[in-house]
Design an enzyme around this catalytic site. Sequence first.
Site, PDB file in Angstrom:
ATOM      1  N   SER A 242       0.847  -1.190   0.000  1.00  0.00           N
ATOM      2  CA  SER A 242       0.000   0.000   0.000  1.00  0.00           C
ATOM      3  C   SER A 242       0.884   1.242   0.000  1.00  0.00           C
ATOM      4  CB  SER A 242      -0.886   0.010   1.243  1.00  0.00           C
ATOM      5  OG  SER A 242      -0.077   0.307   2.370  1.00  0.00           O
ATOM      6  N   LYS A 243       0.227   2.390   0.025  1.00  0.00           N
ATOM      7  CA  LYS A 243       0.961   3.661  -0.026  1.00  0.00           C
ATOM      8  C   LYS A 243       2.036   3.763   1.053  1.00  0.00           C
ATOM      9  CE  LYS A 243      -1.808   6.904  -2.558  1.00  0.00           C
ATOM     10  NZ  LYS A 243      -3.271   6.971  -2.380  1.00  0.00           N
TER      11      LYS A 243
END
Length: 471
Positions: A242-243
């Site tokens: 994820s980010k």
Amino acid sequence: MVKTRFAPSPTGYLHLGNARTAIFSYLFARHNGGEFVLRIEDTDRERSRREYEEMLLKDLEWLGMEWDEFYRQSERFDIYREYVEKLLQSGHAYPCFCTPEELEEERKEAQKRGVAYRYSGKCRALSPDEVESLKREGKSFTIRFRVPEGEEVVFEDLVKGYISINADDFGDFVIVRSDGSPTYNFVVVVDDALMGITHVVRGEDHIPNTPKQILIYRALGFEVPRFAHLPVILGEDRSKLSKRHGAVSVKNYREEGFLPEALFNYLCLLGWSPPGSEREIFSKEELIGLFDLKDVNSAPAVFNRDKLRWMNGVYIREVVSLERLYEAILPFLESAGYDVSDEDYVRKVLERTRDAYDTFTEAVEKLRPFFVDEVDISPEFWGRLEDMRSYEVLSAFVAKLEGRDIDTPEDVKALAKEIQKELGVKPKEIWHSLRIALTGQLEGVGIDVLLSTLPKERIIRRIARVLERFS
Ligand code: GLU
């Protein structure tokens, strides 16, 4: 004929995980001489955005994907309505008038009892008259799919093997919202069936949806396709990519100056490898020839940014042609403000320096001395120039350039040797003086490469400017 699809929702930039799904789906179709469909799933009007759709298309094209058919779900509402009607007619679906508050009550009740929530089925048995009168009263309603009680839905996943889920685990689910918009689980079935999709390739987060979809296929009398659910991609810390793990969208990598060929190749290796081979570098054509869903690993793959960077470097150095490199890197050099008007010069620089960087943003930094007229020299490096016998070295170098060409690194080395002998200076003093004067740095592309590539007048001008500054 094999027909696959990629069905992104335009609610954000193309994530690496989705890009890998698209690639696997595409490769499987092409490997089997089949077709590949791109379908934009934009039924969620609140979250879908045209600019995301445009970006998705741009990223997919950049990655080198071509599709045979293109659809947008928002343009197919009439078709969906027709199939909702069929389900209502056949009794496989029914209107549900429960209010959000009532449903919330049910949910809380389930929570209290510590059981998984599913709809109570309160509106299942409403008679046609009751339905009519509730509608006449103007009550808002959803449409639910009538799930057969206790049914065990089993399917053979091409990656995960047999999966079995009991329909009681989810109960009657909504297929049309109260605003009239159809939900994902319903439209995906209508579309996959009408588009003739034979293999549904998607992320494993969709496994819980699959039994719901299979029940709809059956209710509509459609043939159920094969499913292949791809394992998630994890970050180095083994949590879902994820980010938090840094750049995770294709756009990030495009903008950072990765080659699409390299990213495509790297993403293929996230969960797939050709049986019995350690090889890692493959062209798209080779991948089409080799790829099969049966070789996809059912365990999660770990994304390794360093490995991707390394692979990009391999592509830059060894895989792509000079012409391809030129075309791909040019926009980066241009946006850095470098003068790239002399195409032959740019090609010469690229040919001689392609082992110096792994990405184009790195190239912009490393190649600066080839393109700018003046370089900054920090006070610290000035100090070094003054400590060394740089003035003499640089003056001698310029003097020797008169009437002589240095076209190769060897020419530069020979010249340096002469200076070393004549002035009695150490090689390090020569190389460091030249390096600081020409680049303002002590690291970077080989100074012999720089000097044999940069036009002579520019070398002389740059050194002259440095000599002027000596007090
Ligand atoms: N629109 C869905 C998603 O982006 C597609 C799911 C599917 O492939 O069925 O997750």
